[in-house]
Design an enzyme around this catalytic site. Sequence first.
Site, PDB file in Angstrom:
ATOM      1  N   GLU A  33      -0.838   9.545  -5.578  1.00 56.66           N
ATOM      2  CA  GLU A  33       0.323   8.667  -5.552  1.00 56.66           C
ATOM      3  C   GLU A  33       0.678   8.176  -6.953  1.00 56.66           C
ATOM      4  O   GLU A  33       1.860   8.061  -7.300  1.00 56.66           O
ATOM      5  CB  GLU A  33       0.037   7.493  -4.608  1.00 56.66           C
ATOM      6  CG  GLU A  33      -0.169   7.940  -3.164  1.00 56.66           C
ATOM      7  CD  GLU A  33      -1.210   7.151  -2.393  1.00 56.66           C
ATOM      8  OE1 GLU A  33      -1.636   7.633  -1.324  1.00 56.66           O
ATOM      9  OE2 GLU A  33      -1.603   6.062  -2.863  1.00 56.66           O
ATOM     10  N   ASP A  66      -7.498   2.309   2.518  1.00 54.52           N
ATOM     11  CA  ASP A  66      -7.099   1.049   3.129  1.00 54.52           C
ATOM     12  C   ASP A  66      -8.248   0.052   3.139  1.00 54.52           C
ATOM     13  O   ASP A  66      -8.053  -1.137   2.905  1.00 54.52           O
ATOM     14  CB  ASP A  66      -6.600   1.305   4.554  1.00 54.52           C
ATOM     15  CG  ASP A  66      -5.448   2.292   4.588  1.00 54.52           C
ATOM     16  OD1 ASP A  66      -4.451   2.056   3.895  1.00 54.52           O
ATOM     17  OD2 ASP A  66      -5.555   3.308   5.291  1.00 54.52           O
ATOM     18  N   GLU A 114       0.879  -1.168   0.000  1.00 51.84           N
ATOM     19  CA  GLU A 114       0.000   0.000   0.000  1.00 51.84           C
ATOM     20  C   GLU A 114       0.915   1.216   0.000  1.00 51.84           C
ATOM     21  O   GLU A 114       1.637   1.475   0.967  1.00 51.84           O
ATOM     22  CB  GLU A 114      -0.909  -0.012   1.231  1.00 51.84           C
ATOM     23  CG  GLU A 114      -2.054   0.964   1.151  1.00 51.84           C
ATOM     24  CD  GLU A 114      -3.086   0.621   0.075  1.00 51.84           C
ATOM     25  OE1 GLU A 114      -3.900   1.508  -0.265  1.00 51.84           O
ATOM     26  OE2 GLU A 114      -3.096  -0.526  -0.447  1.00 51.84           O
TER      27      GLU A 114
END
Length: 433
Positions: free
Chosen positions: A261, A414, A230
């Site tokens: 990201e 998450d 992750e």
Amino acid sequence: MGQPGSTARRWVNACVDVVLSGVKLLQALGLRSGKGRDHAVLHSRKDLEEAFAHFMAQGAAAERFFSDQEAFHTIAQAASESPGAQHYVGGNAALIGQKFAANTDLQVLLCGPVGPKLHELLDDNIFVPPESLQEVDEFHLILEYQAGEEWGPFKAPHASRFIFSHDLSNGAMNALEVFVSSLEEFRPDLVVLSGLHMLAGRGEELQRKRLLEVVNSLSDIPAGVPVHLELASMTDRELMRSVVHQQVFPAVTSLGLNEQELLFLSQAVSGPHAGISSWDGVPDVGMVSDILFWILKEHGRSESRASDLTRVHFHTLAYHILATVDGHWANQLAAVAAGARVAGTQACATEAIDTSRVTLRAPQEFMTSHSEVGTRVVLDPSKPVEQWHRGGVTFHFTPVLVCKDPVRTVGLGDAISAEGLFYSEAHLATGFE
């Protein structure tokens, strides 16, 4: 993967999230809305004020390291005592582990810095080795804002959050040794790695040393045990380049990341569409698809490359894409749909999708590529998951029913990754005899 009674491991990072209104905290600290400006590292309250304004104006999630320990502890105390502040399990690894443990009978081993408050908050199905326990918790401050919320001249287009911390334990990745020593006894079916972004601001020498230790630790994991990374928010381009090039990417099986990201990764290593400075509204599906394809083609498994990377799960507010190298994964349709479903339910804090509380922001039609001739896809409401193929990679796309007034935004990524992993089926050999 994800069968009842099986085991899974999460490491490393773990902390306590202090979640509260960003605008109210900054006002309580006597800060005023001035100009918005990004800072790779926060050195002062002024930097915090400018960085929060910068990302709030974009409605974009971000995470930064606060370098001044004394100033951070003063702010953290004010945040913890602020009316409405809530304390939750924090850290990508702990959150993914918590998601698994709370909804299944999976046994989870968490190797990360666990203080007394975090230990109290963790699910009973999460085991923490004694070596991971510490006397003081690491606190991360989660400054949330709602869509349309204003702070001076800034107005948030979307609900999101700004995260900052002075986290030394996770930054030093002190759980590495505990992870290696407990590997044989626990015998995981899945390893989830996180916390590499916490190396930012720790100095190039420590970064190189710890990344090398990460790669060496991953090499101790038996063949056939999938490893999910992750990624989380990064601001250090050299660190990102090191993660990509120093054998971290080839050592993991699966990757999870969001739009910030993904773009930063491409910018750091000169990938597709690296010239754009930021996404303009909802990230363009064709551009996202180009970058995902490039990641798997340049750094994923192929006949000429010894790499384990065969899966990338991309999530943004409006839609998700699961890209997989053909022949290595199954059940992708269910996996990407499950991730999108949990995004809507968790944000609204409901057991099922409440149609009165969600909206659709995904593009109704899009091109599957911009760097080569792609195909035009028009969404079919009766077929919410679209699929296409490109050069040995299969893409599964699904829109997200976005919560209009989210109860909590932190931890959504998450939860999405955990849900997607739970439904994914990896075509890998058994790891332990």
